[in-house]
Design a protein around this motif. Structure first.
Motif, PDB file in Angstrom:
ATOM      1  N   UNK A  43       0.826  -1.204   0.000  1.00  0.00           N
ATOM      2  CA  UNK A  43       0.000   0.000   0.000  1.00  0.00           C
ATOM      3  C   UNK A  43       0.858   1.250   0.000  1.00  0.00           C
ATOM      4  N   UNK A  44       0.301   2.360  -0.463  1.00  0.00           N
ATOM      5  CA  UNK A  44       1.019   3.637  -0.366  1.00  0.00           C
ATOM      6  C   UNK A  44       0.136   4.632   0.382  1.00  0.00           C
ATOM      7  N   UNK A  45       0.772   5.680   0.898  1.00  0.00           N
ATOM      8  CA  UNK A  45       0.030   6.727   1.604  1.00  0.00           C
ATOM      9  C   UNK A  45       0.662   8.072   1.298  1.00  0.00           C
ATOM     10  N   UNK A  46      -0.163   9.111   1.257  1.00  0.00           N
ATOM     11  CA  UNK A  46       0.366  10.480   1.145  1.00  0.00           C
ATOM     12  C   UNK A  46      -0.380  11.361   2.140  1.00  0.00           C
ATOM     13  N   UNK A  47       0.300  12.411   2.598  1.00  0.00           N
ATOM     14  CA  UNK A  47      -0.319  13.340   3.530  1.00  0.00           C
ATOM     15  C   UNK A  47       0.291  14.715   3.383  1.00  0.00           C
ATOM     16  N   UNK A  48      -0.463  15.722   3.780  1.00  0.00           N
ATOM     17  CA  UNK A  48       0.097  17.067   3.749  1.00  0.00           C
ATOM     18  C   UNK A  48       1.230  17.198   4.768  1.00  0.00           C
ATOM     19  N   UNK A  49       1.092  16.478   5.874  1.00  0.00           N
ATOM     20  CA  UNK A  49       2.101  16.596   6.935  1.00  0.00           C
ATOM     21  C   UNK A  49       2.283  15.241   7.604  1.00  0.00           C
ATOM     22  N   UNK A  50       3.277  15.152   8.468  1.00  0.00           N
ATOM     23  CA  UNK A  50       3.485  13.918   9.234  1.00  0.00           C
ATOM     24  C   UNK A  50       2.315  13.611  10.150  1.00  0.00           C
ATOM     25  N   UNK A  51       1.598  14.649  10.609  1.00  0.00           N
ATOM     26  CA  UNK A  51       0.454  14.395  11.491  1.00  0.00           C
ATOM     27  C   UNK A  51      -0.597  13.553  10.768  1.00  0.00           C
ATOM     28  N   UNK A  52      -0.775  13.814   9.470  1.00  0.00           N
ATOM     29  CA  UNK A  52      -1.734  13.016   8.687  1.00  0.00           C
ATOM     30  C   UNK A  52      -1.301  11.548   8.646  1.00  0.00           C
ATOM     31  N   UNK A  53       0.001  11.334   8.402  1.00  0.00           N
ATOM     32  CA  UNK A  53       0.472   9.947   8.335  1.00  0.00           C
ATOM     33  C   UNK A  53       0.419   9.278   9.701  1.00  0.00           C
ATOM     34  N   UNK A  54       0.715  10.036  10.747  1.00  0.00           N
ATOM     35  CA  UNK A  54       0.618   9.454  12.097  1.00  0.00           C
ATOM     36  C   UNK A  54      -0.817   8.992  12.353  1.00  0.00           C
ATOM     37  N   UNK A  55      -1.780   9.815  11.949  1.00  0.00           N
ATOM     38  CA  UNK A  55      -3.188   9.443  12.160  1.00  0.00           C
ATOM     39  C   UNK A  55      -3.530   8.161  11.385  1.00  0.00           C
ATOM     40  N   UNK A  56      -3.049   8.075  10.125  1.00  0.00           N
ATOM     41  CA  UNK A  56      -3.350   6.889   9.298  1.00  0.00           C
ATOM     42  C   UNK A  56      -2.673   5.643   9.870  1.00  0.00           C
ATOM     43  N   UNK A  57      -1.406   5.791  10.264  1.00  0.00           N
ATOM     44  CA  UNK A  57      -0.667   4.648  10.833  1.00  0.00           C
ATOM     45  C   UNK A  57      -1.297   4.268  12.182  1.00  0.00           C
ATOM     46  N   UNK A  58      -1.627   5.288  12.972  1.00  0.00           N
ATOM     47  CA  UNK A  58      -2.196   5.048  14.306  1.00  0.00           C
ATOM     48  C   UNK A  58      -3.542   4.344  14.240  1.00  0.00           C
ATOM     49  N   UNK A  59      -4.280   4.529  13.123  1.00  0.00           N
ATOM     50  CA  UNK A  59      -5.606   3.917  12.994  1.00  0.00           C
ATOM     51  C   UNK A  59      -5.556   2.526  12.357  1.00  0.00           C
ATOM     52  N   UNK A  60      -4.404   2.149  11.774  1.00  0.00           N
ATOM     53  CA  UNK A  60      -4.327   0.850  11.081  1.00  0.00           C
ATOM     54  C   UNK A  60      -4.437  -0.282  12.101  1.00  0.00           C
ATOM     55  N   UNK A  61      -5.222  -1.297  11.754  1.00  0.00           N
ATOM     56  CA  UNK A  61      -5.408  -2.409  12.699  1.00  0.00           C
ATOM     57  C   UNK A  61      -4.308  -3.459  12.551  1.00  0.00           C
ATOM     58  N   UNK A  62      -3.602  -3.431  11.420  1.00  0.00           N
ATOM     59  CA  UNK A  62      -2.469  -4.321  11.191  1.00  0.00           C
ATOM     60  C   UNK A  62      -1.647  -3.733  10.047  1.00  0.00           C
ATOM     61  N   UNK A  63      -0.457  -4.269   9.837  1.00  0.00           N
ATOM     62  CA  UNK A  63       0.416  -3.804   8.757  1.00  0.00           C
ATOM     63  C   UNK A  63       0.695  -4.998   7.847  1.00  0.00           C
ATOM     64  N   UNK A  64      -0.207  -5.256   6.868  1.00  0.00           N
ATOM     65  CA  UNK A  64      -0.126  -6.493   6.089  1.00  0.00           C
ATOM     66  C   UNK A  64       1.202  -6.643   5.335  1.00  0.00           C
ATOM     67  N   UNK A  65       1.608  -7.903   5.192  1.00  0.00           N
ATOM     68  CA  UNK A  65       2.865  -8.207   4.494  1.00  0.00           C
ATOM     69  C   UNK A  65       4.045  -8.022   5.439  1.00  0.00           C
ATOM     70  N   UNK A  66       5.207  -7.747   4.860  1.00  0.00           N
ATOM     71  CA  UNK A  66       6.420  -7.622   5.672  1.00  0.00           C
ATOM     72  C   UNK A  66       6.354  -6.439   6.631  1.00  0.00           C
TER      73      UNK A  66
END
Ligand code: COA
Length: 285
Positions: A215-238
């Motif tokens: 998967x890929x992700x983009x955000x205006x800032x690191x806070x956006x990515x922190x929110x997306x990572x923080x909400x993920x229930x798992x990190x599929x694959x490696x």
């Protein structure tokens, strides 16, 4: 050695799957890194899906009629993605990989893709050397991160599942960050139910097709990515791929218990815009 190339088909997964498993296993074991696939059948399962897709070009190498390797070109974006490329360990380092890479590059040129991208295992001297000699430039050192779901919310950044009505806003954001959108991949992820968006001050400021290896992700800032990572229930694959130069985000992930499992390198040829914002690449970008 008489090497011939031909287009791949789903039935090649039976032979190419075990080769893929053995090729990655050999290099990982040699360096004491975790293996890419848990079993030969898992590699065969992935390759049978890739061989069957209309938006992925596949090529198989044979020596005297015996299959010795395969490669794939992902054609579902204006930037084509290469991989996985794997050669039977018994015939590595005798130019079969070069032939399979050159064929994928030819295909990308003919398809008039603006650029080609790949991600390689940073500890693998041979793949780094081969890709660099073929003209790929190193763009970004990456850290593969894995661990238990963080389950952290970032105040003011609300994460929810993405829907097709979000496509336009997400594509515009991707253009701002990367200079081009990745609409087809995002649409696929929305249909599969893996995509999420983050809203800040009532508008979309980030999205992820999945916080995981593919998967890929983009955000205006690191806070956006922190929110997306923080909400993920798992990190599929490696795991998910984080640009190592983004020390703030890497520190945040490590502080929340995630572990670095493998260093990797983002490489590309042709169009590449230095990202203007925060991003997580997928293994195919
Ligand atoms: C990576 C891989 C696909 C390369 O295929 P290959 O057939 O073994 O490689 P080739 O012989 O075509 O090319 C290797 C090139 O790197 C060069 N090379 C190898 N090790 C090197 C080193 N340590 N330093 C400098 N150059 C090196 C070789 O001289 C050769 O260069 P040349 O093409 O100019 O002669 C193959 O080894 C493989 O399947 N590895 C395991 C799976 C994997 O890592 N896949 C890639 C995922 S990104």
């Amino acid at each position: 050695m008489n090497v011939t190339l031909r287009p791949g088909s789903p039935k090649d997964a039976e032979t190419c799957g075990p080769i893929c498993y053995e090729a990655f296993k050999a290099i990982a074991d040699q360096h004491n890194f975790p293996r890419d696939f848990s079993a030969s059948e898992v590699a065969a399962g992935l390759l049978s899906q890739l061989f069957a897709r209309d938006d992925i070009y596949s090529v198989v190498a044979e020596v005297d009629g015996r299959i010795v390797g395969s490669n794939f070109l992902w054609e579902n974006s204006m930037i084509a993605g290469v991989g996985p490329i794997t050669i039977d360990p018994a015939v590595q380092n005798v130019a079969v990989g070069r032939r399979l890479m050159e064929d994928a590059m030819r295909r990308a040129r003919e398809g008039r893709f603006a650029g080609i991208r790949l991600v390689q295992a940073a500890y693998h001297n041979r793949s780094l050397s081969l890709y660099t000699k073929l003209g790929f430039d190193t763009r970004e050192p990456l850290s593969t991160l894995q661990g238990r779901a963080i389950e952290v919310e970032i105040p003011g950044y609300a994460v929810r599942p993405a829907n097709e009505g979000d496509l336009d806003a997400c594509n515009k954001l991707c253009v701002r960050v990367h200079g081009h959108d990745r609409g087809p991949e995002l649409l696929d992820a929305i249909k599969q139910g893996t995509a999420t968006v983050v809203e800040h001050h009532g508008r979309i400021t980030g999205y992820a097709t999945m916080v995981g290896f593919f998967g890929h992700a983009v955000g205006e800032s690191n806070e956006d990515l922190k929110a997306l990572i923080g909400a993920a229930t798992e990190f599929p694959g490696r795991g998910f791929l984080l640009p190592t130069r983004n020390s703030d985000l890497l520190r945040w992930c490590l502080g929340n218990g995630l572990r670095v499992v493998q260093p990797m390198t983002l490489m590309s040829m042709g169009l590449y815009n230095e990202p203007c914002g925060a991003f997580l690449p997928s293994v195919i970008y």
